[in-house]
Design a protein around this motif. Sequence first.
Motif, PDB file in Angstrom:
ATOM      1  N   ALA A  54      41.102  57.133  39.772  1.00  0.00           N
ATOM      2  CA  ALA A  54      40.460  56.208  38.957  1.00  0.00           C
ATOM      3  C   ALA A  54      39.006  56.930  38.891  1.00  0.00           C
ATOM      4  O   ALA A  54      38.464  57.358  39.921  1.00  0.00           O
ATOM      5  CB  ALA A  54      40.344  55.033  39.287  1.00  0.00           C
ATOM      6  N   PHE A  55      38.373  57.277  37.705  1.00  0.00           N
ATOM      7  CA  PHE A  55      36.883  57.743  37.724  1.00  0.00           C
ATOM      8  C   PHE A  55      36.128  56.597  37.771  1.00  0.00           C
ATOM      9  O   PHE A  55      35.952  55.461  36.767  1.00  0.00           O
ATOM     10  CB  PHE A  55      36.970  58.369  36.420  1.00  0.00           C
ATOM     11  N   ILE A  56      35.148  56.820  38.606  1.00  0.00           N
ATOM     12  CA  ILE A  56      34.102  55.556  38.630  1.00  0.00           C
ATOM     13  C   ILE A  56      33.145  55.193  37.514  1.00  0.00           C
ATOM     14  O   ILE A  56      32.973  54.214  37.252  1.00  0.00           O
ATOM     15  CB  ILE A  56      33.130  55.924  40.012  1.00  0.00           C
ATOM     16  N   ASP A  57      32.862  56.215  36.693  1.00  0.00           N
ATOM     17  CA  ASP A  57      32.053  56.107  35.793  1.00  0.00           C
ATOM     18  C   ASP A  57      32.798  55.458  34.281  1.00  0.00           C
ATOM     19  O   ASP A  57      32.049  55.039  33.385  1.00  0.00           O
ATOM     20  CB  ASP A  57      31.262  57.394  35.499  1.00  0.00           C
ATOM     21  N   GLU A  58      33.938  54.956  34.576  1.00  0.00           N
ATOM     22  CA  GLU A  58      34.748  54.589  33.588  1.00  0.00           C
ATOM     23  C   GLU A  58      35.054  53.025  33.909  1.00  0.00           C
ATOM     24  O   GLU A  58      35.676  52.294  33.005  1.00  0.00           O
ATOM     25  CB  GLU A  58      36.376  55.139  33.379  1.00  0.00           C
ATOM     26  N   VAL A  59      34.614  52.576  34.915  1.00  0.00           N
ATOM     27  CA  VAL A  59      34.832  51.234  35.641  1.00  0.00           C
ATOM     28  C   VAL A  59      33.750  50.571  35.001  1.00  0.00           C
ATOM     29  O   VAL A  59      32.411  50.749  35.321  1.00  0.00           O
ATOM     30  CB  VAL A  59      34.941  51.210  36.929  1.00  0.00           C
ATOM     31  N   GLU A  60      33.972  49.275  34.377  1.00  0.00           N
ATOM     32  CA  GLU A  60      32.944  48.176  33.994  1.00  0.00           C
ATOM     33  C   GLU A  60      32.888  46.948  34.939  1.00  0.00           C
ATOM     34  O   GLU A  60      34.090  46.440  35.130  1.00  0.00           O
ATOM     35  CB  GLU A  60      33.085  47.641  32.616  1.00  0.00           C
ATOM     36  N   ALA A  61      31.769  46.784  36.027  1.00  0.00           N
ATOM     37  CA  ALA A  61      31.812  45.776  36.897  1.00  0.00           C
ATOM     38  C   ALA A  61      31.779  44.548  36.475  1.00  0.00           C
ATOM     39  O   ALA A  61      30.816  44.249  35.573  1.00  0.00           O
ATOM     40  CB  ALA A  61      30.958  46.214  38.079  1.00  0.00           C
ATOM     41  N   SER A  62      32.531  43.670  36.597  1.00  0.00           N
ATOM     42  CA  SER A  62      32.379  42.165  36.357  1.00  0.00           C
ATOM     43  C   SER A  62      31.411  41.446  37.256  1.00  0.00           C
ATOM     44  O   SER A  62      30.681  42.258  38.037  1.00  0.00           O
ATOM     45  CB  SER A  62      33.629  41.519  36.633  1.00  0.00           C
ATOM     46  N   GLU A  63      30.854  40.322  36.842  1.00  0.00           N
ATOM     47  CA  GLU A  63      29.896  39.474  37.394  1.00  0.00           C
ATOM     48  C   GLU A  63      30.376  39.368  38.830  1.00  0.00           C
ATOM     49  O   GLU A  63      29.357  39.654  39.897  1.00  0.00           O
ATOM     50  CB  GLU A  63      29.498  38.237  36.844  1.00  0.00           C
ATOM     51  N   HIS A  64      31.466  39.051  39.138  1.00  0.00           N
ATOM     52  CA  HIS A  64      32.022  38.609  40.396  1.00  0.00           C
ATOM     53  C   HIS A  64      31.930  39.999  41.372  1.00  0.00           C
ATOM     54  O   HIS A  64      31.625  40.280  42.311  1.00  0.00           O
ATOM     55  CB  HIS A  64      33.509  38.384  40.174  1.00  0.00           C
ATOM     56  N   ALA A  65      32.427  41.205  40.629  1.00  0.00           N
ATOM     57  CA  ALA A  65      32.268  42.418  41.349  1.00  0.00           C
ATOM     58  C   ALA A  65      30.782  42.840  41.804  1.00  0.00           C
ATOM     59  O   ALA A  65      30.738  43.417  42.898  1.00  0.00           O
ATOM     60  CB  ALA A  65      32.896  43.753  40.799  1.00  0.00           C
ATOM     61  N   VAL A  66      29.907  42.437  40.973  1.00  0.00           N
ATOM     62  CA  VAL A  66      28.426  42.972  41.205  1.00  0.00           C
ATOM     63  C   VAL A  66      27.980  42.194  42.596  1.00  0.00           C
ATOM     64  O   VAL A  66      27.552  42.427  43.366  1.00  0.00           O
ATOM     65  CB  VAL A  66      27.775  42.495  40.028  1.00  0.00           C
ATOM     66  N   GLU A  67      28.350  40.752  42.297  1.00  0.00           N
ATOM     67  CA  GLU A  67      28.247  39.891  43.619  1.00  0.00           C
ATOM     68  C   GLU A  67      28.453  40.189  44.837  1.00  0.00           C
ATOM     69  O   GLU A  67      27.924  40.476  45.960  1.00  0.00           O
ATOM     70  CB  GLU A  67      28.692  38.402  43.245  1.00  0.00           C
ATOM     71  N   LEU A  68      30.223  40.632  44.846  1.00  0.00           N
ATOM     72  CA  LEU A  68      30.575  40.857  46.233  1.00  0.00           C
ATOM     73  C   LEU A  68      30.104  42.456  46.543  1.00  0.00           C
ATOM     74  O   LEU A  68      29.875  42.690  47.685  1.00  0.00           O
ATOM     75  CB  LEU A  68      32.140  41.162  45.827  1.00  0.00           C
ATOM     76  N   GLY A  69      29.783  43.198  45.519  1.00  0.00           N
ATOM     77  CA  GLY A  69      29.138  44.599  45.906  1.00  0.00           C
ATOM     78  C   GLY A  69      27.950  44.453  46.764  1.00  0.00           C
ATOM     79  O   GLY A  69      27.805  45.337  47.549  1.00  0.00           O
ATOM     80  N   ALA A  70      26.999  43.542  46.155  1.00  0.00           N
ATOM     81  CA  ALA A  70      25.786  43.179  46.919  1.00  0.00           C
ATOM     82  C   ALA A  70      26.065  42.810  48.224  1.00  0.00           C
ATOM     83  O   ALA A  70      25.376  42.918  49.161  1.00  0.00           O
ATOM     84  CB  ALA A  70      25.248  42.249  46.181  1.00  0.00           C
ATOM     85  N   GLU A  71      27.049  41.884  48.454  1.00  0.00           N
ATOM     86  CA  GLU A  71      27.533  41.052  49.869  1.00  0.00           C
ATOM     87  C   GLU A  71      27.925  42.229  50.728  1.00  0.00           C
ATOM     88  O   GLU A  71      27.720  42.258  52.066  1.00  0.00           O
ATOM     89  CB  GLU A  71      28.552  40.030  49.524  1.00  0.00           C
ATOM     90  N   CYS A  72      28.658  43.444  50.188  1.00  0.00           N
ATOM     91  CA  CYS A  72      29.356  44.279  51.135  1.00  0.00           C
ATOM     92  C   CYS A  72      28.799  45.689  51.185  1.00  0.00           C
ATOM     93  O   CYS A  72      29.084  46.598  51.779  1.00  0.00           O
ATOM     94  CB  CYS A  72      30.890  44.622  50.891  1.00  0.00           C
ATOM     95  N   ASP A  73      27.709  45.875  50.273  1.00  0.00           N
ATOM     96  CA  ASP A  73      26.956  46.970  50.059  1.00  0.00           C
ATOM     97  C   ASP A  73      27.710  48.467  49.675  1.00  0.00           C
ATOM     98  O   ASP A  73      27.873  49.109  50.377  1.00  0.00           O
ATOM     99  CB  ASP A  73      26.292  47.146  51.442  1.00  0.00           C
ATOM    100  N   LYS A  74      28.393  47.895  48.446  1.00  0.00           N
ATOM    101  CA  LYS A  74      29.217  48.934  47.861  1.00  0.00           C
ATOM    102  C   LYS A  74      28.989  49.050  46.430  1.00  0.00           C
ATOM    103  O   LYS A  74      28.474  47.962  45.578  1.00  0.00           O
ATOM    104  CB  LYS A  74      30.830  48.350  48.067  1.00  0.00           C
ATOM    105  N   ASP A  75      29.165  50.037  45.660  1.00  0.00           N
ATOM    106  CA  ASP A  75      29.314  50.278  44.499  1.00  0.00           C
ATOM    107  C   ASP A  75      29.974  49.274  43.546  1.00  0.00           C
ATOM    108  O   ASP A  75      31.059  49.050  43.922  1.00  0.00           O
ATOM    109  CB  ASP A  75      29.653  51.728  43.826  1.00  0.00           C
ATOM    110  N   PRO A  76      29.411  48.285  42.703  1.00  0.00           N
ATOM    111  CA  PRO A  76      30.061  47.303  42.109  1.00  0.00           C
ATOM    112  C   PRO A  76      31.311  47.632  41.380  1.00  0.00           C
ATOM    113  O   PRO A  76      32.302  46.857  41.163  1.00  0.00           O
ATOM    114  CB  PRO A  76      29.209  46.553  41.204  1.00  0.00           C
ATOM    115  N   ARG A  77      31.387  49.192  41.045  1.00  0.00           N
ATOM    116  CA  ARG A  77      32.438  49.751  39.967  1.00  0.00           C
ATOM    117  C   ARG A  77      33.626  49.919  41.070  1.00  0.00           C
ATOM    118  O   ARG A  77      34.708  49.593  40.688  1.00  0.00           O
ATOM    119  CB  ARG A  77      31.895  50.680  39.358  1.00  0.00           C
TER     120      ARG A  77
END
Lengths: 250, 250
Positions: A54-77
Amino acid sequence: MHLFALEGIAEVIPGDDVAEILIESLTTHHDPLEEGDVIVLAQKIVSKAEGRYAFIDEVEASEHAVELGAECDKDPRLVQLILDESEDVLRVRPGVIIVQHKRGYVHANAGIDRSNLPETERERVLLLPVDSDASAEQLRQRLSSHFGVNLGVIINDSAGRAWRVGTQGFAIGTAGFNPLIDMVGKSDRNGRAMEVTEVAVADELAAAASYLMGQANEGKPAVVIRGAKPTLGDYPSSVLIRDKKMDMFR
Amino acid sequence: MHLFALEGIAEVIPGDDVAEILIESLTTHHDPLEEGDVIVLAQKIVSKAEGRYAFIDEVEASEHAVELGAECDKDPRLVQLILDESEDVLRVRPGVIIVQHKRGYVHANAGIDRSNLPETERERVLLLPVDSDASAEQLRQRLSSHFGVNLGVIINDSAGRAWRVGTQGFAIGTAGFNPLIDMVGKSDRNGRAMEVTEVAVADELAAAASYLMGQANEGKPAVVIRGAKPTLGDYPSSVLIRDKKMDMFR
């Protein structure tokens, strides 16, 4: 019981015929497969052959993914890809999301891997096979037919454990043998009924092969286990997944 | 990598010299141990030789044990033994208490076993060795000295897993080799730093041996692993225990 890693397996690319690669290695560098052999394949070569990139730049992060990404310090995509591969989120901590993968296994980051990928200009990651049991079964049929013997196949991956440090190999897919031996009704050497009733033999064999696959820079993604004498037959690996209702640690 | 189970090991009783039993079996039925061999011993024979039996009728159950016993439908005296062996109770469910054993491993019923005990008039159970690393180290010294080679020793047991069905062998004690290989600083075959940093090699080898020990009624409590080439040296197995502060699933 004897284990040997297959020699001469080069980097696998999408569309590669894994069965053919294994046959080529066995024919060139080893003896033919024997009745009852179990062949263990690292998830990575199966996923790569199946083009599970999967190509990271093809992924669109949902709001939930953005939230979790902040929580775990990962790229939301990347988090979005993890969520897409999962049916349940168990824990979120800095650096890691523990999920239940759609195929049932509890696995950090849904088993999505960034290491051992050839460098590309665009960042890409490797997902687990869509259906590792089906992939194992296809390989089993091809190898079994070529060598004229009955075989077991395991696709293994490595994962952390809840209470122990370090990763360990386990079976994400199996074919051709019983992955869970039921000891019910068997008595121990003193004739007393055993308390332990089921042994996860596929995971034990997956762990053994994982040891031999060893360090990634050696590039040994396929191991043959000879002399294990598994119970051959048509069994799914899903019996190794604990039912959610029986889960004490979710 | 080759694994073989030692032949001719009879029922072990308290006071038996396990090193002598292994040397006798190796001398009579097998080749001498070689440099870098790892010998894996089932916890049961070590515990039996160390006389780690407890008689149920000698136990006095505390109020707490009586309460837990009602909750999990177990004899409160057995529950008391489980508590005595443990430093923390993680889960209590009908038929099972998941605890952290005093030596650190999370284990159902503190690893206390009723199967595979010779029948006695009074009911007795078998506890884990007091210090499996020390037991492994004593055996390593004896075997290493006798055969004149450097060895690894693992004492293994089987346990259930949080999210997977079936038991799997793991290392409760090790000696003579590094049980946890640190991959930090190693790069994968593409030169990219690896995300996975530590591999629980002792558990992978313990699982492999556990497979071969197989069904209890075959009575194969000792397995030699040849060709594993572990990193020899003086290491404790406690590095495999996840620190309580890092535990996401307690």
